[in-house]
Design a protein around this motif. Structure first.
Motif, short mmCIF file in Angstrom:
data_model
loop_
_atom_site.label_atom_id
_atom_site.label_comp_id
_atom_site.label_asym_id
_atom_site.label_seq_id
_atom_site.Cartn_x
_atom_site.Cartn_y
_atom_site.Cartn_z
N LEU A 135 1.57 17.32 34.35
CA LEU A 135 2.31 17.21 33.30
C LEU A 135 2.98 18.63 32.56
O LEU A 135 3.84 18.86 32.41
N GLU A 136 1.49 19.38 32.52
CA GLU A 136 1.66 20.57 32.04
C GLU A 136 2.54 21.39 32.98
O GLU A 136 3.30 22.31 32.46
N ARG A 137 2.51 21.15 34.25
CA ARG A 137 3.21 21.93 35.10
C ARG A 137 4.74 21.76 35.07
O ARG A 137 5.43 22.53 35.10
N LYS A 138 4.91 20.25 35.04
CA LYS A 138 6.59 19.83 34.92
C LYS A 138 7.25 20.38 33.60
O LYS A 138 8.30 20.91 33.75
N VAL A 139 6.43 20.12 32.57
CA VAL A 139 7.24 20.17 31.08
C VAL A 139 6.89 21.80 30.96
O VAL A 139 7.83 22.64 30.14
N GLY A 140 5.95 22.47 31.33
CA GLY A 140 5.57 24.02 30.79
C GLY A 140 4.20 24.08 29.84
O GLY A 140 3.89 24.98 29.75
#
Length: 330
Positions: free
Chosen positions: A75-80
């Protein structure tokens, strides 16, 4: 300016909901821990808060907790970035946990970033406010349009039935369980169980030495903006529906409260909002930690703040800040 900010937040919210959907579109968000049927707890109608004191939270599991080690980094990778709930950095006996920013790859986020949502049950001005005493924080938060959001002990129904208010959902579930021996199918869950960005109610007030690095901003999301498949991540539900002739009718809109950064926030930094400015407690409630914090950037305000101000204004503002002897992140 307000419309431009709303459009920008809509774009950011769509990116967040898309990431949530991509990761869990084939998964249940919540399920019972036990295989045996759970108690058929039905909410009492015409009462607010519309739920029993005894809940089933401890008997439910959320995919965001059970699969945290795989889902949250992705999730952190996708949203930043993402939010994390852990022990606060505030050195005070009353401080417990707080909300932190996680953005290991990009290191920091910019001012104006949609960090998440302040979740709850949305009620109109005609609904009686929940009971509270003068020596505690309010269990609700007012919006600019006088609607208010109950966030203390607020449970949302799951799975979502798009278009239903909580009162209608309540009747729907009651009718479902009128048939004997039906399996337990519907749950009432904390907002963070369905959306890991719905943690605004857990953000702390800043300590004396710090200024808030985020604000709570009233944010209206058109109901037709998201596909129906995204609505299961919406951490809000209306308390009741309104007739189309009512002045309160706004069926095409989710009334939400966004958490928006008002400065650059770095990885592992705790997020703070101003409880005084947001009117989070009665004037009679005066704990030693609830003090007016250091002023933050004047361009960022709840309900009304500027977006991309003219260059001349930026120079004037910068000269003003220098004259005050303060340093502000651009």
């Amino acid at each position: 300016h307000w419309m431009m900010i709303q459009a920008d937040l809509l774009e950011q919210s769509f990116a967040i909901f898309t990431a949530l959907h991509d990761l869990t579109k084939k998964k249940e968000l919540v399920w019972p821990k036990e295989k045996n049927p759970l108690p058929k707890e039905i909410l009492e109608p015409n009462k607010f808060p519309i739920r029993s004191i005894k809940t089933m939270i401890d008997k439910l599991e959320s995919v965001w907790e059970v699969e945290a080690q795989t889902l949250l980094p992705e999730l952190e990778r996708k949203v930043g970035y993402r939010l994390e709930y852990k022990k606060s950095t505030i050195d005070h006996p009353s401080a417990n946990k707080g909300i932190f920013l996680k953005c290991a790859k990009q290191k920091y986020i910019l001012p104006g970033t949609l960090l998440g949502f302040f979740p709850g049950i949305v009620a109109d001005p005609n609904i009686q406010l929940p009971m509270f005493t003068d020596n505690v924080e309010y269990p609700f938060l007012h919006r600019y349009d006088k609607f208010w959001v109950q966030f203390k002990n607020a449970l949302l129904p799951y799975p979502v039935k798009p278009g239903l208010s909580l009162e209608e959902y309540q009747k729907y579930i009651s009718d479902y369980y009128k048939t004997p021996d039906r399996p337990h199918k519907y749950f009432y869950v904390p907002p963070e169980a369905i959306n890991p960005f719905a943690l605004g109610d857990k953000i702390n007030h800043p300590p004396n030495s710090q200024a808030p690095n985020a604000i709570l901003l009233d944010f209206d999301i058109p109901r037709t903006f998201f596909p129906d498949s995204y609505l299961k991540y919406m951490p809000y539900i209306d308390f009741q529906q309104y007739s189309k002739g009512s002045k309160l009718h706004k069926a095409n809109c989710f009334r939400t409260i966004a958490i928006v950064s008002n400065k650059a926030i770095f990885n592992e930094e705790e997020i703070f909002v101003d409880y005084v400015y947001d009117d989070r407690a009665p004037v009679s409630y005066t704990p030693d930690w609830l003090v007016l914090p250091k002023e933050r950037h004047p361009l960022l305000r709840k309900k009304l703040y500027a977006y991309d101000p003219p260059l001349a204004f930026q120079y004037i503002h910068k000269l003003n800040i220098v004259s005050l002897g303060d340093i502000y992140e651009e």
